[in-house]
Design an enzyme around this catalytic site. Sequence first.
Site, short mmCIF file in Angstrom:
data_model
loop_
_atom_site.label_atom_id
_atom_site.label_comp_id
_atom_site.label_asym_id
_atom_site.label_seq_id
_atom_site.Cartn_x
_atom_site.Cartn_y
_atom_site.Cartn_z
N HIS A 46 0.83 -1.19 0.00
CA HIS A 46 0.00 0.00 0.00
C HIS A 46 0.87 1.25 0.00
CE1 HIS A 46 -4.10 -1.35 0.24
NE2 HIS A 46 -3.87 -2.13 1.29
N CYS A 100 0.37 2.76 -4.57
CA CYS A 100 -0.39 3.95 -4.90
C CYS A 100 0.36 5.20 -4.46
CB CYS A 100 -1.76 3.90 -4.23
SG CYS A 100 -2.84 2.62 -4.89
#
Length: 460
Positions: free
Chosen positions: A86, A139
């Site tokens: 993440h 991301c």
Amino acid sequence: MGRKALLIGCNYPGTTVELNGCVNDVYQMKKCLLDRYGFSDDNITVLIDTDDSCTQPTGKNIYDALTRLVQSAEPGDILFIHYSGHGSRFPLEIGEDDETGYDECLVPCDMNFIFDDDLRDIVDQVPEGCSITIVSDSCHSGGLIGGAKEQIGESTEQHEEEKDQNEIGYFRHGHMKSRALPLPTLIDILNEKTGKPDIDVGNLRSTLFEVFGDEVSPKVKKFMKEYNMRKENKPLNCINGAAGAYLGMVGSKARELTKLRRKLEIKADLYNAKHALATQVVEGGVDGTGKQRHELLPKGGLLFSGCQTFQISGDVVLSGKDDVPCGAFSHAIQTIIAESGGQITNRELVLKATKFLKSKGLDQQPGLYCNDDHACEPLRTQINGAPFEDARHLAHRYDKLRQEVEAQVTEILRHRSKSRDLSMSGESAVKLQSAEARLADLKSSTVALGREVTAAMLSV
């Protein structure tokens, strides 16, 4: 010349933000480094969270591994870092400047964030003559190394319209989920972790400090140190003073953000975008606030980002590939490297990856961050080393090893000379045996290194 790699994969098993392909990305990258780029298994450090027997990718473990990698480097070494997991980003602190308008960060398995400034500080310690390549399949990875020059991408430009970070869609040829960790989701996780219901964007950094203590990111430590200094210098009721303004301004915005979630997050994005654009950056000097700015990455430094700072990266399951989960960007670069035989420039790799992802129905746009002279260099040179430089460093190591052999021979002759003049004591006999054993090891290493030097010379 040594080749050293750090590979990090966070799947967050058993959590509400679990991913599927990050550890697979690590396995595939390790295989690529071993089979194609000549790395040794002994010089590849792996941090994954799906195997308890492996070192876990916590914030402290990742930061320590990054530090060890850089501090152990010598001129001529090739350093490689791959992160899959993440990514997130924080609104800037009051008075802080960043080209993207945010603090981008990696999300370790324990949520002890590593910020872009932390990574920049580590990268700046790379010794002269080393190369360092960072691949971040996460991301908001555009602009992950603060101040690095953007060769391909739009992360230093501000975008008012952004995709919903919670979006889960379908890859054109399989299933896809986002590798983003939105701030509301992080707040929910920290609420559960701490039992405190009053966490919001404004006190995220202080909450991280409270939870992780000395193991927290240096960026957060610095924030808390500066905040506490201001707090000591001004009365607590001085809301409009430095102490209240420094944290209070962020806190007030944060409470609104948390209450209105996505709607006010977009407004905060616009505010930070205008703030970043209004700050003039003077290349090689200081910015509009008088702060010193980083101008360039160290010579030989590259960042390949899986997307722009305002985008999400896909965690996908490829149909027709035995349903193997992976990162969309990781899969793209592995495919392109295999098809090109590794004969591709850094710029070409990113452009082809963008085209590949678009052909699969993904909007994410990979980025390239490096100095001008490295953008069009062959990828092989960056990861494997230029043939001439490789040969030159190997020859230098061979000369040093040969000198050690000569010195060891002299030492053995000295011991043997003493043994002829006097009856050898037990201690002297042990020293002679040890010296002879050391000589045998040196001779063996010299022969092996000589073969490497010969092969390297022939490849020039």
